[in-house]
Design an enzyme around this catalytic site. Structure first.
Site, PDB file in Angstrom:
ATOM      1  N   GLY A  89       0.833  -1.192   0.000  1.00 25.44           N
ATOM      2  CA  GLY A  89       0.000   0.000   0.000  1.00 25.44           C
ATOM      3  C   GLY A  89       0.870   1.246   0.000  1.00 25.44           C
ATOM      4  O   GLY A  89       2.088   1.174   0.116  1.00 25.44           O
ATOM      5  N   GLY A  90       0.245   2.395  -0.154  1.00 25.86           N
ATOM      6  CA  GLY A  90       0.982   3.654  -0.115  1.00 25.86           C
ATOM      7  C   GLY A  90       1.416   4.118  -1.488  1.00 25.86           C
ATOM      8  O   GLY A  90       1.203   3.448  -2.497  1.00 25.86           O
ATOM      9  N   THR A  93       8.053   6.123  -2.391  1.00 23.96           N
ATOM     10  CA  THR A  93       9.029   6.380  -1.339  1.00 23.96           C
ATOM     11  C   THR A  93      10.422   6.073  -1.858  1.00 23.96           C
ATOM     12  O   THR A  93      10.597   5.483  -2.922  1.00 23.96           O
ATOM     13  CB  THR A  93       8.714   5.581  -0.058  1.00 23.96           C
ATOM     14  OG1 THR A  93       9.461   6.123   1.020  1.00 23.96           O
ATOM     15  CG2 THR A  93       9.045   4.108  -0.221  1.00 23.96           C
ATOM     16  N   TYR A  94      11.399   6.485  -1.069  1.00 28.20           N
ATOM     17  CA  TYR A  94      12.808   6.295  -1.419  1.00 28.20           C
ATOM     18  C   TYR A  94      13.475   5.407  -0.383  1.00 28.20           C
ATOM     19  O   TYR A  94      13.202   5.513   0.812  1.00 28.20           O
ATOM     20  CB  TYR A  94      13.517   7.662  -1.452  1.00 28.20           C
ATOM     21  CG  TYR A  94      15.022   7.581  -1.322  1.00 28.20           C
ATOM     22  CD1 TYR A  94      15.815   7.210  -2.401  1.00 28.20           C
ATOM     23  CD2 TYR A  94      15.651   7.855  -0.105  1.00 28.20           C
ATOM     24  CE1 TYR A  94      17.200   7.114  -2.277  1.00 28.20           C
ATOM     25  CE2 TYR A  94      17.033   7.770   0.038  1.00 28.20           C
ATOM     26  CZ  TYR A  94      17.798   7.398  -1.058  1.00 28.20           C
ATOM     27  OH  TYR A  94      19.166   7.292  -0.921  1.00 28.20           O
ATOM     28  N   ALA A 160       8.761   6.213   6.839  1.00 26.93           N
ATOM     29  CA  ALA A 160       7.669   5.835   5.934  1.00 26.93           C
ATOM     30  C   ALA A 160       7.279   4.381   6.183  1.00 26.93           C
ATOM     31  O   ALA A 160       8.110   3.564   6.592  1.00 26.93           O
ATOM     32  CB  ALA A 160       8.103   6.018   4.483  1.00 26.93           C
ATOM     33  N   GLY A 162       4.642   1.057   4.599  1.00 26.75           N
ATOM     34  CA  GLY A 162       3.726   0.508   3.614  1.00 26.75           C
ATOM     35  C   GLY A 162       3.757  -1.003   3.734  1.00 26.75           C
ATOM     36  O   GLY A 162       4.840  -1.594   3.802  1.00 26.75           O
ATOM     37  N   GLY A 173       7.121  -3.103   5.024  1.00 25.71           N
ATOM     38  CA  GLY A 173       7.238  -2.637   6.399  1.00 25.71           C
ATOM     39  C   GLY A 173       7.558  -1.169   6.516  1.00 25.71           C
ATOM     40  O   GLY A 173       6.825  -0.331   6.003  1.00 25.71           O
ATOM     41  N   CYS A 191       5.447   9.939  -0.611  1.00 28.16           N
ATOM     42  CA  CYS A 191       4.125   9.414  -0.232  1.00 28.16           C
ATOM     43  C   CYS A 191       2.993  10.203  -0.884  1.00 28.16           C
ATOM     44  O   CYS A 191       1.843  10.136  -0.446  1.00 28.16           O
ATOM     45  CB  CYS A 191       3.957   9.403   1.289  1.00 28.16           C
ATOM     46  SG  CYS A 191       5.254   8.465   2.117  1.00 28.16           S
TER      47      CYS A 191
END
Length: 233
Positions: A89-90, A93-94, A160, A162, A173, A191
């Site tokens: 999900g989400g 991100t990096y 972050a 997810g 995680g 995000c």
């Protein structure tokens, strides 16, 4: 219920290789659960927790918007970074050096069957860990992850999160910015949230480098307490 969790620190490892490994562990747990249901057996399901540090990579969740990646393929290559669309999900991100990434691959039927509670517990692990560094962290309503300065013009994200879950088995995680290069976040809308900054623990503490091994121990301590779990090698 098996509350023992096999801990594996993978060191620095390619994102795709780690994702494939997660999928393998995830599949093994699910197969035991399917067998139990089919054969009316009660075989114990294993749990895993992976620590890893990835080379520069951007990942986009299944509900994410590709426009939140602000680089072309050529620009990605120039920065030595890779990009993957993935099944958590989400949004985007990096991951990169100086970031502690944790992937709990758990059968939640060994703990509790509540995904919302699971996410809140992951957040709480990080909040309690940061408190040991006298950093006041919190949740931001409607935004999964851990933040500093919530409710102020200086709100900034430090961790972050997810996850993916199927048959109560989790994967993916959290990613905690410890000594990471913040410049890589300038290439995305983290995000998918515009106007919110990102920070690192070493930046907040005003130090050159935070001891990552010590920080991992603190994470595991709080994870153990919240999940009433036991880590094994």
């Amino acid at each position: 219920m098996n509350k023992k969790i096999q801990l594996q620190d993978l060191g620095k490892k390619d994102y795709k290789q780690t994702w494939d490994y997660q999928e393998e562990l995830f599949k093994n747990i699910v197969e035991v659960k399917i067998q139990n249901r089919k054969d009316e057996t009660n075989l114990s399901t294993p749990n895993y927790f992976l620590f890893v540090e990835h080379p520069h990579v951007y990942t986009l969740g299944k509900s994410g918007d590709i426009s939140n990646l602000l680089l072309s393929q050529k620009q990605l290559e120039a920065k030595g970074a890779t990009f993957y669309k993935i099944n958590r999900g989400g949004d985007i991100t990096y991951h990169g050096p100086g970031q502690i990434v944790g992937y709990p691959i758990l059968d939640l039927e060994n703990f509790f069957t509540d995904i919302h509670k699971y996410l809140r517990f992951l957040e709480e692990v990080i909040i309690l860990t940061l408190a040991e560094y006298n950093i006041i962290a919190a949740r931001s309503e409607g935004e999964t992850g851990v933040w500093l300065g919530v409710g102020t013009p200086f709100a900034r994200k430090i961790c972050a999160m997810g996850v993916r879950a199927s048959r109560w088995v989790t994967m993916h995680g959290f990613a905690l910015n410890v000594n990471a290069d913040l410049g890589y976040f300038d290439n995305i809308i983290p995000c998918g949230i515009k106007g919110k900054a990102v920070t690192t623990l070493n930046n907040e503490l005003g130090v050159e480098k935070v001891d990552e091994d010590e920080l991992k121990e603190k994470i595991l301590k709080h994870f153990t307490k919240l999940f009433e779990a036991e880590f094994i090698d």
